[in-house]
Scaffold this active site. Structure first.
Site, PDB file in Angstrom:
ATOM      1  N   ARG A 122       9.460  14.953  33.547  1.00  0.00           N
ATOM      2  CA  ARG A 122       8.945  16.196  34.120  1.00  0.00           C
ATOM      3  C   ARG A 122       7.440  16.286  33.985  1.00  0.00           C
ATOM      4  O   ARG A 122       6.838  15.791  33.032  1.00  0.00           O
ATOM      5  CB  ARG A 122       9.578  17.391  33.411  1.00  0.00           C
ATOM      6  CG  ARG A 122      10.876  17.887  34.021  1.00  0.00           C
ATOM      7  CD  ARG A 122      10.686  18.567  35.357  1.00  0.00           C
ATOM      8  NE  ARG A 122       9.790  19.712  35.271  1.00  0.00           N
ATOM      9  CZ  ARG A 122      10.155  20.915  34.903  1.00  0.00           C
ATOM     10  NH1 ARG A 122      11.415  21.165  34.580  1.00  0.00           N
ATOM     11  NH2 ARG A 122       9.283  21.908  34.866  1.00  0.00           N
TER      12      ARG A 122
ATOM     13  N   HIS B  35       5.933 -13.708  19.343  1.00  0.00           N
ATOM     14  CA  HIS B  35       7.258 -13.454  18.777  1.00  0.00           C
ATOM     15  C   HIS B  35       8.275 -13.115  19.866  1.00  0.00           C
ATOM     16  O   HIS B  35       9.483 -13.332  19.674  1.00  0.00           O
ATOM     17  CB  HIS B  35       7.197 -12.355  17.714  1.00  0.00           C
ATOM     18  CG  HIS B  35       7.095 -10.967  18.256  1.00  0.00           C
ATOM     19  ND1 HIS B  35       5.891 -10.320  18.475  1.00  0.00           N
ATOM     20  CD2 HIS B  35       8.055 -10.078  18.616  1.00  0.00           C
ATOM     21  CE1 HIS B  35       6.127  -9.120  18.947  1.00  0.00           C
ATOM     22  NE2 HIS B  35       7.416  -8.933  19.039  1.00  0.00           N
TER      23      HIS B  35
ATOM     24  N   VAL C  33       0.839  -1.209   0.000  1.00  0.00           N
ATOM     25  CA  VAL C  33       0.000   0.000   0.000  1.00  0.00           C
ATOM     26  C   VAL C  33       0.867   1.250   0.000  1.00  0.00           C
ATOM     27  O   VAL C  33       0.593   2.212  -0.722  1.00  0.00           O
ATOM     28  CB  VAL C  33      -0.946   0.011   1.215  1.00  0.00           C
ATOM     29  CG1 VAL C  33      -1.802   1.269   1.231  1.00  0.00           C
ATOM     30  CG2 VAL C  33      -1.830  -1.231   1.220  1.00  0.00           C
TER      31      VAL C  33
ATOM     32  N   HIS D  25       4.220  -8.985  11.935  1.00  0.00           N
ATOM     33  CA  HIS D  25       3.059  -9.270  12.783  1.00  0.00           C
ATOM     34  C   HIS D  25       1.987 -10.080  12.058  1.00  0.00           C
ATOM     35  O   HIS D  25       1.100 -10.634  12.709  1.00  0.00           O
ATOM     36  CB  HIS D  25       2.465  -7.964  13.314  1.00  0.00           C
ATOM     37  CG  HIS D  25       3.323  -7.310  14.359  1.00  0.00           C
ATOM     38  ND1 HIS D  25       3.485  -7.843  15.610  1.00  0.00           N
ATOM     39  CD2 HIS D  25       4.092  -6.179  14.320  1.00  0.00           C
ATOM     40  CE1 HIS D  25       4.300  -7.068  16.310  1.00  0.00           C
ATOM     41  NE2 HIS D  25       4.682  -6.055  15.547  1.00  0.00           N
TER      42      HIS D  25
ATOM     43  N   ASP E 284      11.688   0.894  21.913  1.00  0.00           N
ATOM     44  CA  ASP E 284      11.155   0.184  20.744  1.00  0.00           C
ATOM     45  C   ASP E 284      10.160   1.079  20.008  1.00  0.00           C
ATOM     46  O   ASP E 284      10.222   1.239  18.781  1.00  0.00           O
ATOM     47  CB  ASP E 284      10.494  -1.121  21.200  1.00  0.00           C
ATOM     48  CG  ASP E 284       9.884  -1.913  20.047  1.00  0.00           C
ATOM     49  OD1 ASP E 284      10.382  -1.786  18.903  1.00  0.00           O
ATOM     50  OD2 ASP E 284       8.917  -2.652  20.277  1.00  0.00           O
TER      51      ASP E 284
ATOM     52  N   ARG F   6      13.207  -5.433   9.568  1.00  0.00           N
ATOM     53  CA  ARG F   6      13.455  -5.568  11.002  1.00  0.00           C
ATOM     54  C   ARG F   6      14.931  -5.353  11.348  1.00  0.00           C
ATOM     55  O   ARG F   6      15.258  -4.998  12.493  1.00  0.00           O
ATOM     56  CB  ARG F   6      13.014  -6.960  11.474  1.00  0.00           C
ATOM     57  CG  ARG F   6      11.509  -7.154  11.488  1.00  0.00           C
ATOM     58  CD  ARG F   6      10.858  -6.529  12.702  1.00  0.00           C
ATOM     59  NE  ARG F   6       9.444  -6.288  12.486  1.00  0.00           N
ATOM     60  CZ  ARG F   6       8.652  -5.673  13.354  1.00  0.00           C
ATOM     61  NH1 ARG F   6       9.137  -5.222  14.501  1.00  0.00           N
ATOM     62  NH2 ARG F   6       7.389  -5.473  13.092  1.00  0.00           N
TER      63      ARG F   6
END
Length: 624
Positions: free
Chosen positions: A352, A225, A148, A207, A311, A156
């Site tokens: 903060r 995974h 798309v 995924h 991540d 990865r």
């Protein structure tokens, strides 16, 4: 990569000449690019101290047998224990040793399009240069989204390197800002390695493999995974003989290996970990890699407490860059304000108080990425078709594993040698195969390439949450929802429909992740406080999770698609789901059959009573 650019420390010029005395080595310049301090013995260290005008410490270093590999772990507390004083001399000595370690000849530079030039420790480079890690070059970061978004071609591999770098940035900031935390070099390396290896267990198309394919191919396995990453990490270390190399760098085994794996997948069953995180007074420490006083280190790579971790920082920046979507979260600002505070009897990474709005923006960015890209209706459809192809091909694919055994696509997760060979290339293997047993799978993939996709029918929101054990019944329910007003004789079956249930949230299901974040104020940076949603803004979301139901039709002819849309509308009426967005266009004659779907059409009518009369007339007209 070119070995001339990333040569190992054992190929340095100084090491090539074993007859250099420590004095001659000192004259060539310790800390230069032709010598590695980690190989020094005690006398080498003493000669270095003398060459830097710090010869008065030689006897102390000799008595305590301090070798070069220990230098990077020395802190001011250690120098105090060695009776080195006053403070000025300790600071001078530490500065000299840190400059030496930072200028190590084996630190390698990577030019990353997201983070710029980054340096990685040689042990991380050794891990990168293994078949198990190189495998990540051939697994798309965003799976079917590449069909798309043409720019989403990243893998990865580069994401993992980015996470390893950011993990090092955050732990280094905490180390420099708060020396009392006693973060040592082993801690830093373990955190970086966990960041580097956290995605080793991903399968083809990322995924799609663990979220779509494996639950259908082997529902009893409950494949994750993260758990596969731990198994692959073990395989990587053992098959490449890295345990001995880790010991050379001062690692304590198996303690440090356990610490790395716990950062990736956690120590316990998910519900036990949730219970631990929810209680500030819990005395049961579930980890074995590090003691509880360093619990904050577990929040860097995969933060199970509130989801704020490196991540996400990398994939926000990297995915937005390749997707062409604006990234509204700046991790560098978070680094400026990150510090560890006491929360109850535990230590957590805090920021903060003025950053609370930015964190809500961060999770909003995550949600937007899911809506616009990760859960794109065509991207999900293509992944569904690829999943169908893999399911048909699964029994007919043989991947050689350990001891020469052959494994199917879904079975390869049980053998890491076989799983190492499973990447996105399986798509092309099926597509170009002449095996008759793969003909059905091949035809589906050919349709993907020719853009002959299943047809999108519509989208709705369920009134109540659909449970996973109900998913299998949805296509049959839909097929049995024969339209009350039929404009065609076409009848559809459950095999003609695909019902995709999608979960959208802020990363913690129905919970607000900011409730698990603690903040500190400028006036007291050591005190952690909680900031509620009402204290931030009245414009923040009331709910933090929702379900979206999308329906696709496998029959591609125009009349079948028209019939499928009417089935879908009737199903939404029967289930009391939300009104599909395009129903007034695709099935205007069915809209009046449900009163709540018509009321909004009359919002601009000044006479609400007249609107009610019109509505009743419509229902009567279309019911006859």
């Amino acid at each position: 990569m070119d070995s001339t650019k990333r040569g190992r420390h054992d190929s340095s010029p100084a090491r090539a000449d074993p007859y250099l005395t420590p004095v001659k080595r000192a004259k060539t310049g310790y800390g230069s690019r032709n010598w590695d301090h980690r190989d020094w013995d005690v006398e080498d260290v003493c000669v270095f101290l003398e060459s830097r005008g710090l010869g008065q410490f030689q006897e102390i270093f000799r008595e305590n047998k301090i070798k070069g590999i220990i230098l990077q772990d020395l802190t001011e507390e250690h120098l105090k224990e060695l009776n080195i004083s006053p403070v000025g001399l300790r600071v001078e000595l530490l500065k000299c040793l840190r400059t030496l370690c930072q200028n190590s000849p084996s630190m390698k530079v990577f030019n990353d399009p997201i983070h710029g030039h980054i340096e990685l420790h040689p042990l991380l480079v050794r891990i990168i240069d293994t078949p198990q890690f190189q495998r990540l070059r051939y697994i798309r970061q965003l799976g079917g989204s590449y069909y798309v978004f043409p720019g989403a071609s990243h893998n990865r591999f580069e994401h993992s390197i980015g996470v390893g770098h950011l993990a090092g940035c955050l732990v280094q900031v905490l180390h420099e800002r708060q020396p009392e935390l006693q973060i040592n070099q082993r801690d830093m390396l373990c955190v970086q390695i966990a960041g580097l290896c956290h995605d080793l267990g991903h399968g083809p198309f990322s995924h799609m493999f663990d979220g779509r394919f494996m639950p259908l191919a082997n529902p009893k396995k409950d494949f994750k995974h993260e758990a596969a990453s731990v198994k692959m990490f073990d395989h990587l270390i053992k098959s490449n003989g890295l345990e001995s190399i880790m010991k050379e760098y001062g690692f304590h085994l198996p303690e440090d290996l356990n610490f790395i794996k716990e950062q990736i997948a956690g120590p316990l069953a998910h519900e036990d970990l949730e219970q631990f995180n929810s209680s500030q007074s819990s005395s049961s420490w579930p980890y074995v890699g590090r003691q509880e006083e360093k619990c904050f280190l577990y929040e860097i790579v995969a933060n199970k407490r509130n989801g704020i971790d490196v991540d996400k920082w990398d994939y926000f920046a990297r995915d937005c860059h390749h997707l062409g979507i604006q990234n509204n979260f700046d991790y560098k600002r978070f680094l400026k304000f990150a510090r560890v505070c006491e929360v109850g009897n535990k230590k957590h990474i805090c920021t903060r108080d003025k950053e609370v709005g930015n964190l809500y923006d961060m999770f909003h960015t995550r949600n937007c990425l899911h809506r616009r890209a990760y859960q794109h209706k065509v991207g999900n459809l293509i992944e569904t078709m690829i999943t169908d192809a893999f399911l048909k091909a699964d029994p007919h694919i043989g991947i050689e594993g350990s001891d020469g055994n052959l494994y199917t696509i879904s079975g390869s997760v049980d053998d890491m040698e076989a799983y190492t060979k499973l990447t996105d290339h399986i798509f092309l293997q099926i597509l170009y195969s002449n095996d008759p047993s793969l003909s059905e799978a091949k035809e589906i993939l050919r349709k993907v390439e020719r853009r002959e996709l299943y047809k999108y029918v519509g989208q709705t929101h369920p009134s109540t949450r659909i449970k996973p054990d109900e998913y299998d019944r949805l296509p049959a329910e839909l097929a049995s929802s024969t339209p009350q007003i039929s404009t065609t004789d076409i009848r559809l079956s459950s095999d003609d429909f695909i019902v995709d249930v999608i979960h959208m949230d802020y990363g913690m299901k129905e919970l607000n992740p900011i409730n698990n974040v603690r903040f500190y104020c400028k006036s007291d940076p050591c005190k952690a406080v909680k900031i509620t949603k009402d204290q931030v803004s009245q414009l923040l979301p009331e709910k933090f999770a929702e379900q979206i139901v999308r329906v696709y039709c496998k029959r591609m002819e125009e009349k079948s698609l028209e019939a499928a849309k009417r089935y879908f509308v009737q199903w939404c009426m029967n289930k009391d789901f939300s009104k599909p967005q395009d129903i007034d266009v695709v099935a205007p004659d069915m809209t009046p059959l449900k009163a709540s779907w018509v009321a909004n059409d009359e919002d601009d009518d000044e006479d609400s009573q007249h609107a009610a009369i019109v509505q009743k007339s419509r229902i009567k007209l279309f019911s006859n």
